[in-house]
Design a protein around this motif. Structure first.
Motif, PDB file in Angstrom:
ATOM      1  N   PRO A  80       0.798  -1.232   0.000  1.00 40.66           N
ATOM      2  CA  PRO A  80       0.000   0.000   0.000  1.00 40.66           C
ATOM      3  C   PRO A  80       0.827   1.276   0.000  1.00 40.66           C
ATOM      4  CG  PRO A  80      -0.121  -1.124   2.124  1.00 40.66           C
ATOM      5  CD  PRO A  80       0.573  -2.048   1.188  1.00 40.66           C
TER       6      PRO A  80
ATOM      7  N   LYS B 101      -7.007  -9.326   8.963  1.00 40.50           N
ATOM      8  CA  LYS B 101      -5.823  -9.600   9.776  1.00 40.50           C
ATOM      9  C   LYS B 101      -4.910  -8.380   9.863  1.00 40.50           C
ATOM     10  CE  LYS B 101      -4.112 -14.117  10.566  1.00 40.50           C
ATOM     11  NZ  LYS B 101      -4.636 -13.966  11.866  1.00 40.50           N
TER      12      LYS B 101
ATOM     13  N   GLU C 170      -5.150  -6.420  13.033  1.00 40.14           N
ATOM     14  CA  GLU C 170      -4.916  -7.050  14.332  1.00 40.14           C
ATOM     15  C   GLU C 170      -3.607  -6.558  14.924  1.00 40.14           C
ATOM     16  OE1 GLU C 170      -5.152 -11.236  13.728  1.00 40.14           O
ATOM     17  OE2 GLU C 170      -7.255 -11.158  13.138  1.00 40.14           O
TER      18      GLU C 170
ATOM     19  N   GLY D 223      -1.601  -3.464  14.001  1.00 34.30           N
ATOM     20  CA  GLY D 223      -1.897  -3.124  12.609  1.00 34.30           C
ATOM     21  C   GLY D 223      -2.705  -1.854  12.457  1.00 34.30           C
TER      22      GLY D 223
ATOM     23  N   LYS E 192      -0.656   1.215  12.607  1.00 37.99           N
ATOM     24  CA  LYS E 192       0.177   1.342  11.408  1.00 37.99           C
ATOM     25  C   LYS E 192      -0.655   1.780  10.206  1.00 37.99           C
ATOM     26  CE  LYS E 192       3.496  -1.751  13.408  1.00 37.99           C
ATOM     27  NZ  LYS E 192       4.346  -2.931  13.345  1.00 37.99           N
ATOM     28  N   LEU E 193      -1.868   1.295  10.141  1.00 33.70           N
ATOM     29  CA  LEU E 193      -2.766   1.738   9.062  1.00 33.70           C
ATOM     30  C   LEU E 193      -3.017   3.243   9.188  1.00 33.70           C
ATOM     31  CD1 LEU E 193      -4.681   0.939   6.714  1.00 33.70           C
ATOM     32  CD2 LEU E 193      -6.471   0.660   8.417  1.00 33.70           C
TER      33      LEU E 193
ATOM     34  N   LEU F 239      -0.811  -6.784   5.819  1.00 30.06           N
ATOM     35  CA  LEU F 239       0.172  -5.963   6.518  1.00 30.06           C
ATOM     36  C   LEU F 239       1.248  -6.887   7.073  1.00 30.06           C
ATOM     37  CD1 LEU F 239      -2.025  -3.480   8.508  1.00 30.06           C
ATOM     38  CD2 LEU F 239      -1.370  -3.385   6.163  1.00 30.06           C
TER      39      LEU F 239
END
Lengths: 326, 805
Positions: B699, B727, B730, B733, B736-737, B805
């Motif tokens: 991404p 996932k 989770e 994550g 980080k997104l 991820l």
């Protein structure tokens, strides 16, 4: 020893945004080749050191329309196959229809790559690519703004990166010079002299541990675990930061006793270990085994139920460890 | 981490009613408008539209449904769609006559035989008396010459059936000022010019009269609802409900005539106005704007005074959102393939900065996210404005929301959009007060007639077809529907095999693009010149900043700010197409220009190995590679420069955008094979997203490529659609997104939207729709219940690269 921007390594993938390989948003460089032969490996294409052929039937457009590979193989390892649906789900070049594809005779194939060159669809392709440190660096620094926002960086993984020691050391040094956070994902299976050299350039070690019992370890992975544990202790003694990653494999290391032993060992490493990551087995790598040269029976297992994973996590936590499940 | 609260039994019941109801067609509006138009053939349009609305407000059925606290209905039954014959409704007559109306595969509607029989006699009357027919008649003959080009999307018939929609009216003004004061101001202005109409005063006087009539119309509608509430209260044995109905009645006697005093009155005022505008026009993309900013003062005052609890405020908003979800409008059967799922585009904008530049997040912001997350509603769509000071808690709530309810909200960056609004001429305060309109189009909130969807039907433009025409001497290779070949509709730019360098190819593409932007603008300006005459919008103009001062309707340029928006579709496909030509034909010379041309004109049929090689060898947009990305940058520059140089009929500049609603699939079906290896009929790329499954570098790389489009110059919005596996969120994550999005916005990205979905689960939903009824996904410009979408749109979601991820 020649270590610098022009040092060449065999890389099989560079993955952007691989956020489970250390802190923040990371880009992971996967190096090809591993001295271990874990049968559950979810990246079987990473095991061999040489560049090898991958054959993916679902991508083949068929010998009727194409067939460019048929006469090219110097070893005559490729022959026309009968007509069959290559992927009943329809996620293929032929849209689920029956296609006459090819067979690869792995006993003849020597991974020379001639067929992959002519295959227009990439159904025949090569795992692995020779790249210089400079080329890899140019790719990963593109993601720098994402690292800066998230406290991320670059992870070198494999395969076993320490098996390509010169390349890995040169890459680590180059990454540090570029001001990037580095993580090294390793089995620890390397001479301490090699591991030691990585210390100045490595911000975080992701150390993969499979089993404490030497016999079980040797039986499953084909190698002795003594050097691995020596690396772990020595890294801890030298103040390296570590995350320990434990693949939880059914019938291998998912017993309470086994996990108990692992907890004892990891806790003995002291504050060097910041977190333990449990990686319960998943079958996502299984399809990749079909694409490469067969190497014995494919490992089959059920996934471990979540409550059982939670129980094992609790066992580790009793040792005072911070545990994450991925 | 944000904690969502559970919904109460009453809201759950209303939601169940909504989810179990089948939309139906209501002919009440059709018949009232028909009689009115027949009886008043000579009335000037401005007055006619106002009086038509008054007639509707005096006569439509009043419905207060069980459990509602916010009321208003456009049809005579729950979840019914009204009909808008004055815009052109030949498609409905055709569908009914075909005998297949009741078995529409998508967006099915119930309709009784009696209702069909009631409207059919009007077919001849409406065949000539509608906006679409007037527009057709206004088109100069040379328009026939370019029909079929595949770049601009219009024919020479039935061109005006779309709404005159896509704007954000002055809800805040209405709530705080009320229609009584607006009417008084209009009447005072009439008085001031009485007996002395100089210059354009006659037009102004007519406009003010129309505004006064619209004020009466809306107040009348509210009073009729108040009476119904009183009637039900009198009969109600449940004391709590009786008190509530009485409170509702008191509110509806108060608003929208007077300023709202309470939170409930503010919500009701806004909604009854929405119903009036919906009854008036064939509206779509009737955007609510910054609802959290309008309402929070009322909410806080009520809370402080102990008039309501937080739970009650949440319940009012839940029921408000369920009212919005219920409102829908029937589309022609062919249009449901492109935008199905009963979507109504009543977008709500959340958070962002206040007019003074500080963070605007408030309690109502969170409450509205709660509505979407817990009620799993695809409508109302919501956009979250992001800026440096967006609270972490809000980020968290929004990501949790989009995880549960695909694509709600979308994420929009103040950092890019505010400068963009300033470029368009908005004041700093107005720019900071922007909202999102329709899908992803930025516009002023109550002061900007931004005409983001064009002045009428969505104004889209297919870039890949411009590439095809450029290398085929101006001829669209896609045959006519009857199979006959096209003739030249573009410029004679020669054939690919005559072009010696790639620069010649680019030059041809640029000429075709500029040529067709001009046509698009010409068509749209003509359409607007017709629409403003027949379909002025005094009901909307009444609350717009600028209209009362200038004495002009919004359609006539009365709003303080003006714009016209358009959008190009398929930049990913066009980029990869040009990259393929450059790489295969000119740089590596793996294939001759002639063979490449022949293969393309054969639709790649018989050239499968070459097609595969093209897809394998060409560097693809979406992977942070200079080779394709500089082409994407070039295309966006050519398009943006040209569009921004065009002038609309209100003297405004045009704004370019890159978003498709969901037309990338429907128009893909009408687009010939493209040089990137795409087959005839396959979907085009969506928004500024890469071609589905060609972004294989993660991404971050996709976002870097997308940044090559100059977002700050895309005043009409960009859209980047991503899909993450569950996932991915989770562990750490989610954080980080959020960092990924923040970085995109730091670097100048405008908009992001996500589906957090597992492809296997989506496939299962295709097989077992009954088990996945509440699965909401984002398509491109809107979210919808997955199982209510056309199979091709479903597949488009599934095919999108699933980012791990």
């Amino acid at each position: 020893m020649d270590r610098g921007p022009s040092t060449v390594g065999t890389v099989y993938d560079i993955q952007g945004f691989s956020v489970q390989d250390g802190p923040g948003i990371r880009t992971t460089v996967f190096l090809k080749g591993c001295p271990l032969r874990c049968p559950w490996c979810h990246s079987p294409e990473s095991q061999r050191f040489h560049i090898q052929l991958s054959w993916q039937r679902s991508k083949c457009v068929g010998t009727q329309e194409c067939g460019l590979c048929l006469d090219r193989c110097p070893k005559s390892a490729i022959s026309a196959a009968g007509s069959e649906p290559v992927d009943p789900a329809g996620n293929d070049a032929a849209g689920g229809g029956a296609v006459a594809t090819i067979d690869v005779d792995w006993s003849r194939c020597d991974d020379c790559g001639v067929c992959a060159e002519v295959c227009p669809a990439g159904a025949l392709s090569m795992w692995g690519k020779r790249q210089t440190v400079q080329e890899v660096l140019e790719r990963v620094v593109k993601d720098r703004p994402f690292f800066e926002r998230s406290g991320g960086g670059v992870t070198i993984s494999g395969g076993e990166p320490l098996s390509q020691a010169d390349f890995t050391l040169a890459l680590l040094a180059a990454l540090k010079q570029a001001g990037l956070h580095t993580a090294l994902d390793t089995t620890g299976y390397a001479p301490w002299a090699v591991v030691e050299e990585t210390l100045p350039y490595t911000d975080l070690y992701l150390l993969d541990l499979k089993a404490v019992d030497p016999d079980a370890h040797r039986a499953a992975t084909g190698v002795d675990n003594a050097p691995i544990f020596e690396s772990a202790r020595a890294l801890a003694a030298r103040g390296a930061r570590m995350q320990v990653r434990i693949p939880l494999i059914p019938r291998f290391n998912d017993g309470r006793e086994t996990v108990q032993e692992m907890g004892r060992f990891v806790s003995s490493l002291g504050p060097a270990v910041t977190v333990v990551q449990l990686l319960p087995y998943h079958a996502m790598g299984v399809s990749k085994w079909d694409r490469i040269r067969p190497q014995g029976p494919v490992f089959e297992a059920q996934t471990i139920p979540e409550d059982r994973v939670a129980g094992l996590k609790a066992v580790l936590e009793q040792w005072g460890l911070s545990v994450q499940v991925h | 981490m944000y904690e969502f609260s559970p919904i109460g039994p009453r809201v759950a019941q209303v939601r169940q009613t909504y989810r179990d109801s089948i939309p139906s067609v209501c002919v009440e509006r059709f018949l009232l408008v028909s009689e009115f138009y027949r009886a008043n053939p000579t009335m000037p349009p401005m007055i006619k539209r106002a009086k038509n609305l008054l007639n509707l407000c005096e006569n439509v059925t009043i419905l207060v449904n069980d459990g509602e606290v916010v009321v208003g209905e456009v049809g005579s039954r729950y979840r019914a769609s009204a009909l808008f014959p004055e815009y052109g409704i030949g498609w409905l007559f055709q569908e009914i006559r075909s005998g297949h109306f009741l078995d529409r595969a998508l967006d099915p509607y119930a309709m009784t035989q009696a209702d069909m029989d009631a409207i059919m006699p009007w077919e001849d009357f409406w065949a000539v008396n509608n906006l679409s027919a007037y527009t057709d008649a206004a088109l100069p003959p040379e328009f026939a010459d370019i029909v079929g080009n595949g770049v601009v999307q219009f024919g020479i018939e039935h061109t005006g059936a779309g709404p005159v929609g896509h704007f954000c009216a002055g809800y805040d003004t209405l709530i705080r000022k009320g229609f009584g004061a607006i009417k008084t101001e209009a009447l005072e202005r009439i008085d001031a010019m009485k007996g002395r109409l100089y210059g354009e005063d006659a037009l102004k006087e007519e406009f003010y009269r129309a505004v006064a009539i619209c004020a009466d119309a809306t107040i009348t509608l509210a009073r009729r609802y108040a009476a119904e509430c009183r009637r039900q209260a009198a009969e109600c044995t449940d004391l709590a409900r009786r008190a509530e109905l009485t409170e509702m009645a008191e509110g509806l006697e108060r608003v929208p005539e007077h300023p709202a005093r309470t939170f409930l009155e503010a919500v009701q005022s806004m909604y009854i106005y929405q119903i009036a505008m919906s009854l008036d026009g064939n509206l779509h993309g009737l955007t609510f704007g910054r609802v959290d900013q309008y309402l929070n003062d009322f909410c806080q005052a009520d809370l402080a005074a102990g008039r309501i609890t937080r739970e009650r405020a949440q319940e009012i908003l839940d029921l408000f959102c369920l009212k919005i979800a219920e409102m829908n409008k029937i589309w022609p059967s062919f249009a449901t393939e492109a935008a199905g799922g009963y979507t109504s585009g009543q977008l709500i904008t959340l958070s962002g900065v206040k007019k003074n530049g500080t963070d605007a997040t408030n309690d109502v912001t969170y409450m509205l996210i709660e509505c979407a997350r817990r009620l799993l509603l695809h409508d109302p769509p919501m956009s979250l404005r992001i800026h440096e000071g967006t609270p972490d808690l809000l980020w968290d709530a929004a990501v949790e929301c989009t995880k549960a309810c695909g694509g709600v909200p979308t994420f929009e960056s103040d950092k890019v959009i505010i400068p963009n609004m300033l470029q368009r001429g908005l004041s700093l305060e107005s720019a900071r007060n922007y909202c999102l309109i329709g899908c992803v189009e930025p516009g002023g909130c109550g002061d900007d007639w931004s005409a983001n969807g064009g002045p009428g039907q969505e104004s889209f433009w297919r870039i890949p077809s411009a590439v095809l025409l450029a290398i085929n001497d101006g001829v669209n290779p896609m045959p006519h529907f009857d199979g006959s070949p096209q003739t030249r509709t573009g410029l004679a730019t020669g054939y690919l095999y005559e072009m010696e360098t790639f620069d010649q190819v680019l030059d041809a593409v640029k000429r075709q693009m500029e040529y067709f932007v001009d046509w698009q603008v010409a068509f749209t300006n003509i359409r607007e010149s017709v629409a403003r005459h027949y379909m002025p919008l005094p009901i909307a103009s009444a609350t717009f900043d600028g209209c009362l001062e200038s004495g002009k309707d919004v359609m006539w340029g009365g709003a303080r700010y003006n714009g016209t928006g358009t959008a190009a579709v398929g930049i990913g496909t066009a980029t990869d197409s040009l990259a393929a030509i450059k790489h295969m034909v000119y740089d590596t010379k793996l294939v001759s220009a002639r063979e490449f041309y022949d293969a393309l004109m054969a639709g790649w049929v018989g050239y499968e190995p070459l097609r595969q090689r093209v897809m394998k060898e060409t560097p693809h947009y979406g992977n942070d590679l200079e080779y394709p990305d500089e082409i994407a940058e070039w295309i966006s520059k050519v398009y943006n420069d040209k569009v921004r140089s065009c002038v609309g009929i209100r003297g405004n500049h045009w704004s370019p955008g890159f978003y498709p609603v969901a037309t990338h699939v429907a128009w893909g079906k009408l687009t010939w094979a493209t040089p990137d290896g795409r087959k005839t009929g396959d979907p085009l790329s969506d928004g500024i997203s890469p071609i589905q499954c060609m972004d294989v570098s993660g991404p971050a790389a996709t976002l870097k490529s997308a940044l090559r489009v100059d977002h700050e110059r895309c005043g009409n919005g960009t859209l980047l659609n991503m899909k993450f596996h569950p996932k991915a969120l989770e562990g750490g994550g989610k954080a980080k997104l959020i960092d990924l999005m923040r970085t995109y916005f730091d670097l100048g990205g405008m908009e992001l939207q996500f589906n957090i979905a597992d492809a296997d689960m989506l496939r299962d939903a295709q097989i077992h729709p009954e088990q996945h009824r509440d699965l909401v996904v984002r398509i491109a410009g809107f979210s919808a219940y997955f199982v209510e979408l056309h199979k091709q749109l479903q597949n488009d979601v599934i095919r999108r690269t699933e980012l791990q991820l």
